[in-house]
Write a protein that holds these residues in place. Structure first.
Motif, PDB file in Angstrom:
ATOM      1  N   UNK A 104       7.770  10.936   9.498  1.00 45.86           N
ATOM      2  CA  UNK A 104       6.723  10.265  10.386  1.00 45.86           C
ATOM      3  C   UNK A 104       6.430  11.340  11.295  1.00 45.86           C
ATOM      4  N   UNK A 105       7.275  12.310  11.713  1.00 46.09           N
ATOM      5  CA  UNK A 105       6.605  13.540  12.710  1.00 46.09           C
ATOM      6  C   UNK A 105       5.770  14.344  11.591  1.00 46.09           C
ATOM      7  N   UNK A 149       5.397  -3.181   6.609  1.00 50.67           N
ATOM      8  CA  UNK A 149       6.158  -3.984   5.636  1.00 50.67           C
ATOM      9  C   UNK A 149       7.047  -5.014   6.196  1.00 50.67           C
ATOM     10  N   UNK A 150       7.497  -4.647   7.530  1.00 49.99           N
ATOM     11  CA  UNK A 150       8.494  -5.457   7.888  1.00 49.99           C
ATOM     12  C   UNK A 150       7.786  -6.667   9.017  1.00 49.99           C
ATOM     13  N   UNK A 151       6.622  -6.400   9.001  1.00 55.35           N
ATOM     14  CA  UNK A 151       5.799  -7.498   9.559  1.00 55.35           C
ATOM     15  C   UNK A 151       5.732  -9.005   9.138  1.00 55.35           C
ATOM     16  N   UNK A 189       1.530  -1.620   4.521  1.00 59.28           N
ATOM     17  CA  UNK A 189       2.453  -0.270   4.179  1.00 59.28           C
ATOM     18  C   UNK A 189       3.902  -0.631   4.048  1.00 59.28           C
ATOM     19  N   UNK A 190       4.669   0.376   4.111  1.00 55.99           N
ATOM     20  CA  UNK A 190       6.143   0.170   3.823  1.00 55.99           C
ATOM     21  C   UNK A 190       6.789   0.005   5.243  1.00 55.99           C
ATOM     22  N   UNK A 231      11.156   2.702   5.971  1.00 52.94           N
ATOM     23  CA  UNK A 231      10.799   3.501   5.016  1.00 52.94           C
ATOM     24  C   UNK A 231       9.978   4.187   5.221  1.00 52.94           C
ATOM     25  N   UNK A 232       9.740   4.841   6.588  1.00 52.28           N
ATOM     26  CA  UNK A 232       8.589   5.752   6.917  1.00 52.28           C
ATOM     27  C   UNK A 232       7.170   5.003   6.496  1.00 52.28           C
TER      28      UNK A 232
END
Length: 267
Positions: free
Chosen positions: A26-27, A234-236, A248-249, A253-254
């Motif tokens: 992510x960075x 993706x966790x939403x 997205x992922x 999972x970045x």
């Protein structure tokens, strides 16, 4: 599709992992935005002091949004705009949360106030924002200068039921929404993550259609309505995903990095 010139990301459940860490992926992805001349900032239900650890690794230059966008501050921590909840609305929220036996926290721009310092979610939040709460008695809880009230419970169904009741009780006097399954936030009226996106774009002279937004919870939906492109993590929940342009992922999972790569591919 218009080119993206600004990316606005939620923090918890989005920019950081479950253990509240920024990953190298992510960075690196945020740095790729900088290299391409695309702005990046973050907005969160966290207080300003709970977001300071993002500034250096992400090399942030733009103002960020705290308390769901009702407080704006620079990456160095200096406050640009700070709004508080009207006292009458504070009274209403505290009464309802007390009635439902929900744990209560109060935040100002500089303080985090709790009734007990030994509960599991206090320990979790202490780790998340790297800040120590002040333990105060009921008679010492201030009702003025409050930027955010948080109802906290491990009973997710209880908080879910409290949310519409609190919205109805507050009316237009304050905004109420869950930022996590275990946190029900009350923040100042007429300000949310959508208004933060609007102000951020205006500061840069960028049309909203050139803003991409990323989030995972219902309190991120106001910015989904404002951005030209929106990404649900993706966790939403399915309800949040249905409101986004793309999914997205997950944050494990970045997913933010994947969203940024898609933004750059579209640019």
């Amino acid at each position: 599709m218009s080119p993206v010139r600004l990316v606005v990301s939620d923090v918890d459940g989005t920019l950081v992992t479950r253990d509240k860490q920024l990953t190298p992926g992510v960075i690196a992805a945020v740095h790729r935005l900088h290299t391409r001349g695309i702005g990046f900032t973050a907005v969160s239900s966290r207080p300003p002091f709970g977001m300071r650890m993002l500034s250096a690794p992400l090399n942030l230059k733009l103002p960020m949004g705290a308390f769901n966008g009702s407080t704006l501050f620079n990456p160095d921590g200096s406050i640009l705009e700070n709004h508080t909840i009207p006292r009458d609305a504070v009274d209403v929220a505290l009464d309802l949360l007390n009635e439902r036996s929900v744990e209560i926290w109060l935040f100002t721009a500089e303080r985090w106030l709790v009734r007990r310092g030994d509960t599991p979610y206090v320990a979790r939040e202490r780790h998340t924002i790297d800040f120590e709460p002040e333990v105060v008695g009921d008679d010492a809880l201030p009702h003025d200068g409050i930027c955010k009230i948080v109802g906290v419970s491990e009973d997710f169904d209880l908080l879910a039921a409290c949310e519409p009741d609190l919205k109805a009780a507050l009316g237009k006097a304050a905004h109420a929404a869950r930022s996590q399954n275990y946190y029900l936030d009350v923040t100042p009226p007429s300000l949310d993550k959508g208004t933060f996106v609007e102000e951020s774009a205006a500061r840069l002279g960028i049309p909203l259609k050139e803003v991409a937004v990323i989030g995972d919870m219902a309190n991120d939906l106001p910015m989904f309505l404002k951005g030209g492109i929106s990404f649900a993590m993706g966790n939403a929940s399915d309800a949040v995903k249905k409101r986004a342009t793309y999914t997205t992922l997950s944050n494990e999972e970045d997913g933010v990095a994947s969203a940024i790569d898609k933004i750059l591919a579209l640019a």
